[in-house]
Design an enzyme around this catalytic site. Structure first.
Site, PDB file in Angstrom:
ATOM      1  N   LYS A   9       0.830  -1.212   0.000  1.00  0.00           N
ATOM      2  CA  LYS A   9       0.000   0.000   0.000  1.00  0.00           C
ATOM      3  C   LYS A   9       0.870   1.270   0.000  1.00  0.00           C
ATOM      4  O   LYS A   9       2.081   1.208   0.250  1.00  0.00           O
ATOM      5  CB  LYS A   9      -0.921  -0.038   1.222  1.00  0.00           C
ATOM      6  CG  LYS A   9      -1.987  -1.140   1.158  1.00  0.00           C
ATOM      7  CD  LYS A   9      -2.942  -1.020   2.337  1.00  0.00           C
ATOM      8  CE  LYS A   9      -4.048  -2.049   2.306  1.00  0.00           C
ATOM      9  NZ  LYS A   9      -5.013  -1.884   3.421  1.00  0.00           N
ATOM     10  N   TYR A  49     -12.501  -2.193  -3.611  1.00  0.00           N
ATOM     11  CA  TYR A  49     -12.977  -2.355  -2.231  1.00  0.00           C
ATOM     12  C   TYR A  49     -14.511  -2.264  -2.137  1.00  0.00           C
ATOM     13  O   TYR A  49     -15.033  -1.956  -1.060  1.00  0.00           O
ATOM     14  CB  TYR A  49     -12.324  -1.317  -1.321  1.00  0.00           C
ATOM     15  CG  TYR A  49     -10.921  -1.698  -0.862  1.00  0.00           C
ATOM     16  CD1 TYR A  49     -10.706  -2.814  -0.050  1.00  0.00           C
ATOM     17  CD2 TYR A  49      -9.817  -0.949  -1.225  1.00  0.00           C
ATOM     18  CE1 TYR A  49      -9.430  -3.180   0.381  1.00  0.00           C
ATOM     19  CE2 TYR A  49      -8.533  -1.296  -0.793  1.00  0.00           C
ATOM     20  CZ  TYR A  49      -8.358  -2.414   0.013  1.00  0.00           C
ATOM     21  OH  TYR A  49      -7.098  -2.765   0.446  1.00  0.00           O
ATOM     22  N   PHE A  57     -15.573   3.408   7.196  1.00  0.00           N
ATOM     23  CA  PHE A  57     -14.205   3.770   6.827  1.00  0.00           C
ATOM     24  C   PHE A  57     -13.968   3.758   5.316  1.00  0.00           C
ATOM     25  O   PHE A  57     -12.851   3.990   4.856  1.00  0.00           O
ATOM     26  CB  PHE A  57     -13.205   2.829   7.521  1.00  0.00           C
ATOM     27  CG  PHE A  57     -13.428   1.360   7.230  1.00  0.00           C
ATOM     28  CD1 PHE A  57     -12.926   0.773   6.080  1.00  0.00           C
ATOM     29  CD2 PHE A  57     -14.142   0.564   8.128  1.00  0.00           C
ATOM     30  CE1 PHE A  57     -13.124  -0.574   5.814  1.00  0.00           C
ATOM     31  CE2 PHE A  57     -14.342  -0.786   7.865  1.00  0.00           C
ATOM     32  CZ  PHE A  57     -13.831  -1.362   6.698  1.00  0.00           C
ATOM     33  N   ARG A  85      -1.645 -14.306   4.358  1.00  0.00           N
ATOM     34  CA  ARG A  85      -2.363 -13.671   5.473  1.00  0.00           C
ATOM     35  C   ARG A  85      -1.563 -13.819   6.778  1.00  0.00           C
ATOM     36  O   ARG A  85      -1.526 -12.888   7.590  1.00  0.00           O
ATOM     37  CB  ARG A  85      -3.762 -14.282   5.642  1.00  0.00           C
ATOM     38  CG  ARG A  85      -4.712 -14.106   4.475  1.00  0.00           C
ATOM     39  CD  ARG A  85      -5.210 -12.713   4.268  1.00  0.00           C
ATOM     40  NE  ARG A  85      -5.827 -12.131   5.442  1.00  0.00           N
ATOM     41  CZ  ARG A  85      -6.449 -10.956   5.437  1.00  0.00           C
ATOM     42  NH1 ARG A  85      -6.562 -10.238   4.321  1.00  0.00           N
ATOM     43  NH2 ARG A  85      -6.967 -10.458   6.534  1.00  0.00           N
ATOM     44  N   THR A  91      -5.255  -7.052  10.725  1.00  0.00           N
ATOM     45  CA  THR A  91      -5.608  -5.800  10.033  1.00  0.00           C
ATOM     46  C   THR A  91      -5.124  -4.583  10.810  1.00  0.00           C
ATOM     47  O   THR A  91      -4.589  -3.638  10.237  1.00  0.00           O
ATOM     48  CB  THR A  91      -7.147  -5.737   9.855  1.00  0.00           C
ATOM     49  OG1 THR A  91      -7.579  -6.932   9.210  1.00  0.00           O
ATOM     50  CG2 THR A  91      -7.555  -4.524   9.035  1.00  0.00           C
ATOM     51  N   ARG A 102       2.778  -6.319   9.027  1.00  0.00           N
ATOM     52  CA  ARG A 102       2.069  -5.161   9.588  1.00  0.00           C
ATOM     53  C   ARG A 102       2.667  -4.735  10.930  1.00  0.00           C
ATOM     54  O   ARG A 102       2.742  -3.540  11.220  1.00  0.00           O
ATOM     55  CB  ARG A 102       0.570  -5.462   9.686  1.00  0.00           C
ATOM     56  CG  ARG A 102      -0.115  -5.330   8.322  1.00  0.00           C
ATOM     57  CD  ARG A 102      -1.520  -5.857   8.338  1.00  0.00           C
ATOM     58  NE  ARG A 102      -2.300  -5.423   7.171  1.00  0.00           N
ATOM     59  CZ  ARG A 102      -3.433  -5.977   6.792  1.00  0.00           C
ATOM     60  NH1 ARG A 102      -3.945  -6.992   7.468  1.00  0.00           N
ATOM     61  NH2 ARG A 102      -4.079  -5.521   5.749  1.00  0.00           N
ATOM     62  N   ASN A 112      -1.935   0.420   6.692  1.00  0.00           N
ATOM     63  CA  ASN A 112      -1.465  -0.855   7.255  1.00  0.00           C
ATOM     64  C   ASN A 112      -0.629  -1.700   6.290  1.00  0.00           C
ATOM     65  O   ASN A 112      -0.616  -2.919   6.350  1.00  0.00           O
ATOM     66  CB  ASN A 112      -2.627  -1.644   7.874  1.00  0.00           C
ATOM     67  CG  ASN A 112      -3.672  -2.038   6.871  1.00  0.00           C
ATOM     68  OD1 ASN A 112      -3.560  -1.703   5.695  1.00  0.00           O
ATOM     69  ND2 ASN A 112      -4.685  -2.753   7.304  1.00  0.00           N
ATOM     70  N   HIS A 115      -2.159  -5.328   1.493  1.00  0.00           N
ATOM     71  CA  HIS A 115      -3.440  -6.018   1.303  1.00  0.00           C
ATOM     72  C   HIS A 115      -3.132  -7.445   0.884  1.00  0.00           C
ATOM     73  O   HIS A 115      -2.150  -7.679   0.166  1.00  0.00           O
ATOM     74  CB  HIS A 115      -4.256  -5.340   0.186  1.00  0.00           C
ATOM     75  CG  HIS A 115      -5.397  -6.199  -0.293  1.00  0.00           C
ATOM     76  ND1 HIS A 115      -6.612  -6.215   0.338  1.00  0.00           N
ATOM     77  CD2 HIS A 115      -5.468  -7.124  -1.298  1.00  0.00           C
ATOM     78  CE1 HIS A 115      -7.401  -7.112  -0.276  1.00  0.00           C
ATOM     79  NE2 HIS A 115      -6.731  -7.654  -1.262  1.00  0.00           N
ATOM     80  N   GLU A 126      -9.544 -10.904  -7.567  1.00  0.00           N
ATOM     81  CA  GLU A 126      -8.633  -9.759  -7.388  1.00  0.00           C
ATOM     82  C   GLU A 126      -7.465  -9.828  -8.375  1.00  0.00           C
ATOM     83  O   GLU A 126      -7.015  -8.802  -8.883  1.00  0.00           O
ATOM     84  CB  GLU A 126      -8.119  -9.735  -5.942  1.00  0.00           C
ATOM     85  CG  GLU A 126      -9.230  -9.392  -4.956  1.00  0.00           C
ATOM     86  CD  GLU A 126      -8.757  -9.361  -3.505  1.00  0.00           C
ATOM     87  OE1 GLU A 126      -7.577  -9.649  -3.233  1.00  0.00           O
ATOM     88  OE2 GLU A 126      -9.589  -9.049  -2.646  1.00  0.00           O
TER      89      GLU A 126
HETATM   90  P1  GDP Z   1      -7.653  -6.823   5.542  1.00  0.00           P
HETATM   91  O1  GDP Z   1      -8.115  -7.975   4.674  1.00  0.00           O
HETATM   92  O2  GDP Z   1      -6.874  -7.277   6.763  1.00  0.00           O
HETATM   93  O3  GDP Z   1      -6.907  -5.755   4.764  1.00  0.00           O
HETATM   94  O4  GDP Z   1      -8.960  -6.137   6.124  1.00  0.00           O
HETATM   95  P2  GDP Z   1     -10.404  -5.860   5.486  1.00  0.00           P
HETATM   96  O5  GDP Z   1     -10.537  -6.471   4.107  1.00  0.00           O
HETATM   97  O6  GDP Z   1     -11.416  -6.182   6.503  1.00  0.00           O
HETATM   98  O7  GDP Z   1     -10.414  -4.264   5.307  1.00  0.00           O
HETATM   99  C1  GDP Z   1      -9.777  -3.622   4.210  1.00  0.00           C
HETATM  100  C2  GDP Z   1      -9.010  -2.443   4.733  1.00  0.00           C
HETATM  101  O8  GDP Z   1      -9.938  -1.500   5.285  1.00  0.00           O
HETATM  102  C3  GDP Z   1      -8.064  -2.769   5.900  1.00  0.00           C
HETATM  103  O9  GDP Z   1      -6.808  -3.220   5.465  1.00  0.00           O
HETATM  104  C4  GDP Z   1      -7.979  -1.460   6.630  1.00  0.00           C
HETATM  105  O10 GDP Z   1      -7.024  -0.582   6.024  1.00  0.00           O
HETATM  106  C5  GDP Z   1      -9.370  -0.877   6.425  1.00  0.00           C
HETATM  107  N1  GDP Z   1     -10.212  -1.189   7.608  1.00  0.00           N
HETATM  108  C6  GDP Z   1     -10.794  -2.364   7.939  1.00  0.00           C
HETATM  109  N2  GDP Z   1     -11.492  -2.269   9.100  1.00  0.00           N
HETATM  110  C7  GDP Z   1     -11.341  -0.979   9.501  1.00  0.00           C
HETATM  111  C8  GDP Z   1     -11.836  -0.247  10.616  1.00  0.00           C
HETATM  112  O11 GDP Z   1     -12.558  -0.764  11.489  1.00  0.00           O
HETATM  113  N3  GDP Z   1     -11.476   1.070  10.694  1.00  0.00           N
HETATM  114  C9  GDP Z   1     -10.690   1.667   9.741  1.00  0.00           C
HETATM  115  N4  GDP Z   1     -10.381   2.968   9.877  1.00  0.00           N
HETATM  116  N5  GDP Z   1     -10.212   1.007   8.674  1.00  0.00           N
HETATM  117  C10 GDP Z   1     -10.524  -0.299   8.547  1.00  0.00           C
END
Ligand code: GDP
Length: 137
Positions: A9, A49, A57, A85, A91, A102, A112, A115, A126
């Site tokens: 990212k 996304y 968010f 993962r 996350t 991370r 973070n 992805h 994807e």
């Molecule tokens: P990942 O698969 O671990 O990247 O997580 P997700 O697919 O659930 O979410 C996609 C991205 O959205 C994450 O990498 C975070 O940058 C963001 N995100 C997810 N949950 C939250 C949250 O509760 N708050 C905020 N601010 N960002 C979030």
């Protein structure tokens, strides 16, 4: 043998840790089968996304993903989806296990570092979002 999508990212690209992150993959049995550096448009980020479009968010996530270039990769190896993962960590970097990408390179839940596809089916979609078949070696 599985394939999965990884994105380094904008925060990690800006920090200059592309090579360090790629080394985590290559040192842990994940081969880089395709790779490119791209600047996503808002339209790209919203489409990628889309599953999160109703989350509070979502707009911050889209703004962040277009804030600078990203590096997109296809990783290949045994159990690649789960292995990536594991290497990424949770996350929220505050909850990520020590030694994960991370934990070592991310700032916060918005910025973070990486992805990674969360299922084989999402990985296929994807990968197809970013790469033509001829770009995957
Ligand atoms: P990942 O698969 O671990 O990247 O997580 P997700 O697919 O659930 O979410 C996609 C991205 O959205 C994450 O990498 C975070 O940058 C963001 N995100 C997810 N949950 C939250 C949250 O509760 N708050 C905020 N601010 N960002 C979030």
């Amino acid at each position: 043998m599985q394939q999965t999508l990884s994105i380094i990212k904008p925060d990690a690209v800006k920090k200059g840790v592309i090579g360090k992150i790629m080394d985590r993959f290559e040192s842990n049995g994940l081969r880089i089968a395709a790779m490119k550096k791209v600047k996503l448009s808002t339209c790209d980020a919203k489409a990628f996304y889309a599953v999160h479009k109703d989350r509070p968010f979502f707009n911050d996530l889209v703004d962040f993903m277009v804030s600078g270039p990203v590096v997109v990769m296809v990783l290949e190896g045994d159990d690649a989806v789960a292995k990536n993962r594991d290497l990424m960590g949770a996350t929220n970097p505050k909850e990520a296990k020590p030694g994960t990408i991370r934990a070592d390179f991310a700032e916060n839940i918005d910025a973070n570092a990486v992805h990674g596809s969360d299922s084989l089916e999402n990985a296929k979609n994807e990968i197809a979002f970013f790469f033509a078949t001829r770009e995957i070696c």
